[in-house]
Design a protein around this motif. Sequence first.
Motif, mmCIF file in Angstrom:
data_model
loop_
_atom_site.group_PDB
_atom_site.id
_atom_site.type_symbol
_atom_site.label_atom_id
_atom_site.label_comp_id
_atom_site.label_asym_id
_atom_site.label_seq_id
_atom_site.Cartn_x
_atom_site.Cartn_y
_atom_site.Cartn_z
ATOM 1 N N SER A 160 0.844 -1.196 0.000
ATOM 2 C CA SER A 160 0.000 0.000 0.000
ATOM 3 C C SER A 160 0.879 1.246 0.000
ATOM 4 C CB SER A 160 -0.925 0.014 1.216
ATOM 5 O OG SER A 160 -1.789 -1.104 1.212
ATOM 6 N N VAL A 161 0.281 2.372 -0.368
ATOM 7 C CA VAL A 161 1.031 3.623 -0.430
ATOM 8 C C VAL A 161 0.157 4.772 0.070
ATOM 9 C CG1 VAL A 161 0.355 3.943 -2.847
ATOM 10 C CG2 VAL A 161 2.301 5.214 -1.934
ATOM 11 N N SER A 162 0.779 5.680 0.813
ATOM 12 C CA SER A 162 0.149 6.942 1.192
ATOM 13 C C SER A 162 0.873 8.069 0.479
ATOM 14 C CB SER A 162 0.220 7.156 2.705
ATOM 15 O OG SER A 162 -0.663 6.293 3.378
ATOM 16 N N VAL A 163 0.107 9.026 -0.067
ATOM 17 C CA VAL A 163 0.672 10.165 -0.782
ATOM 18 C C VAL A 163 0.332 11.428 0.010
ATOM 19 C CG1 VAL A 163 0.854 11.349 -2.984
ATOM 20 C CG2 VAL A 163 0.246 8.924 -2.934
ATOM 21 N N PHE A 164 1.371 12.210 0.306
ATOM 22 C CA PHE A 164 1.215 13.379 1.168
ATOM 23 C C PHE A 164 1.773 14.602 0.440
ATOM 24 C CE2 PHE A 164 2.943 16.078 4.681
ATOM 25 C CZ PHE A 164 1.736 16.372 5.300
ATOM 26 N N ASP A 165 0.951 15.675 0.341
ATOM 27 C CA ASP A 165 1.405 16.877 -0.342
ATOM 28 C C ASP A 165 1.568 18.064 0.607
ATOM 29 O OD1 ASP A 165 -1.155 17.609 0.282
ATOM 30 O OD2 ASP A 165 -1.796 18.013 -1.771
ATOM 31 N N GLY A 166 1.622 17.793 1.904
ATOM 32 C CA GLY A 166 1.754 18.853 2.903
ATOM 33 C C GLY A 166 0.446 19.208 3.547
ATOM 34 N N ALA A 167 -0.664 18.848 2.898
ATOM 35 C CA ALA A 167 -1.961 19.167 3.473
ATOM 36 C C ALA A 167 -2.937 18.006 3.348
ATOM 37 C CB ALA A 167 -2.552 20.394 2.780
ATOM 38 N N LEU A 168 -2.709 17.142 2.382
ATOM 39 C CA LEU A 168 -3.674 16.083 2.094
ATOM 40 C C LEU A 168 -2.965 14.744 2.030
ATOM 41 C CD1 LEU A 168 -6.575 15.260 1.201
ATOM 42 C CD2 LEU A 168 -5.812 15.638 -1.153
ATOM 43 N N VAL A 169 -3.588 13.746 2.605
ATOM 44 C CA VAL A 169 -3.054 12.389 2.552
ATOM 45 C C VAL A 169 -4.047 11.496 1.814
ATOM 46 C CG1 VAL A 169 -2.331 10.363 3.867
ATOM 47 C CG2 VAL A 169 -1.731 12.648 4.678
ATOM 48 N N VAL A 170 -3.546 10.769 0.794
ATOM 49 C CA VAL A 170 -4.352 9.793 0.057
ATOM 50 C C VAL A 170 -3.695 8.436 0.213
ATOM 51 C CG1 VAL A 170 -5.264 9.108 -2.187
ATOM 52 C CG2 VAL A 170 -5.075 11.528 -1.612
ATOM 53 N N THR A 171 -4.475 7.425 0.540
ATOM 54 C CA THR A 171 -3.943 6.080 0.731
ATOM 55 C C THR A 171 -4.649 5.122 -0.217
ATOM 56 O OG1 THR A 171 -3.474 6.509 3.060
ATOM 57 C CG2 THR A 171 -3.548 4.206 2.368
ATOM 58 N N THR A 172 -3.870 4.278 -0.879
ATOM 59 C CA THR A 172 -4.447 3.287 -1.784
ATOM 60 C C THR A 172 -3.488 2.121 -1.922
ATOM 61 O OG1 THR A 172 -5.431 2.960 -3.974
ATOM 62 C CG2 THR A 172 -3.446 4.316 -3.866
ATOM 63 N N ASP A 173 -3.923 1.104 -2.647
ATOM 64 C CA ASP A 173 -3.072 -0.054 -2.914
ATOM 65 C C ASP A 173 -2.928 -0.228 -4.426
ATOM 66 O OD1 ASP A 173 -5.568 -0.910 -3.633
ATOM 67 O OD2 ASP A 173 -5.744 -2.436 -2.074
ATOM 68 N N GLU A 174 -2.291 -1.330 -4.829
ATOM 69 C CA GLU A 174 -2.128 -1.572 -6.263
ATOM 70 C C GLU A 174 -3.478 -1.622 -6.955
ATOM 71 O OE1 GLU A 174 2.093 -3.924 -6.953
ATOM 72 O OE2 GLU A 174 0.221 -4.995 -7.174
ATOM 73 N N ASN A 175 -3.505 -1.092 -8.169
ATOM 74 C CA ASN A 175 -4.709 -1.009 -9.008
ATOM 75 C C ASN A 175 -5.660 0.099 -8.570
ATOM 76 O OD1 ASN A 175 -3.849 -3.315 -10.518
ATOM 77 N ND2 ASN A 175 -4.693 -4.647 -8.925
ATOM 78 N N GLY A 176 -5.291 0.850 -7.520
ATOM 79 C CA GLY A 176 -6.062 2.020 -7.159
ATOM 80 C C GLY A 176 -5.599 3.213 -7.973
ATOM 81 N N THR A 177 -6.219 4.380 -7.766
ATOM 82 C CA THR A 177 -5.853 5.601 -8.473
ATOM 83 C C THR A 177 -5.701 6.754 -7.493
ATOM 84 O OG1 THR A 177 -8.171 6.184 -8.891
ATOM 85 C CG2 THR A 177 -7.033 4.891 -10.587
ATOM 86 N N VAL A 178 -4.867 7.737 -7.880
ATOM 87 C CA VAL A 178 -4.690 8.948 -7.083
ATOM 88 C C VAL A 178 -4.688 10.145 -8.030
ATOM 89 C CG1 VAL A 178 -3.477 7.906 -5.129
ATOM 90 C CG2 VAL A 178 -2.175 8.609 -7.146
#
Length: 237
Positions: A160-178
Amino acid sequence: MTDKTYLSKKQHKAQISIEFIAGFGLFMMVVTYILYTSMAVFPKYFDESNENAIREEAWTLSVVVVDYLKNSTNIDDLSLSSLSQCTTYHPLDPSSNTNYSYFKKLFNVDTSDDFRIIVKSSPVIVTDTIHGQNKTGNMAIKGIDYEFELFNTTPSRYDSVSVFDGALVVTTDENGTVLLGGYTFAIDKIDSRGKYLILGLDLIDCGKYAPMRGTNSKVKRFVTYNDWITSIDIVYW
């Protein structure tokens, strides 16, 4: 004429007839063999010739498309926007038919032939910084710096991966989208050891679906877009 002379002439004629029939039969066997061999060989050469012609056309189209899209070694945004007008062909969609026909003519593709063009970027984020048990990496998209943190929901692998831009966190796994920087990225690959992450950005899907049967040729070429590895797949038939 004596009976002996008459019999001799009759035997001579019979011998000529037998020799003629035997010779004609042998001739017909040779002709039949040649015809059979030709029928077996010529289609093979025709198919090989057709396959070679399709491969050459596919390679030529790949060169034309790359030249159309790129500025130096990078894809040009204006050209990308132009070719993105060509969408997946649907017979009942007049706009897809019109756009496909336009680019088919622009790329000088024979009217009896068809193609599919798929362009996809694959940004790679190296995750070599350790935060606790997790690994992180960074990538800038449209001037925004994003941090990608890999973690595991199972003990044995990163999945799994979390993406952080300083204000927002998005978490997903393989085959997900961000959604990052206005682009919708797919999570194509999370390395199970946590060493890297590969995103997927679909840029162009132009043309028809290749038929299940029949000869086609595939060519893959690589360029860059926003410094991301970008593949151009051409299928031609």
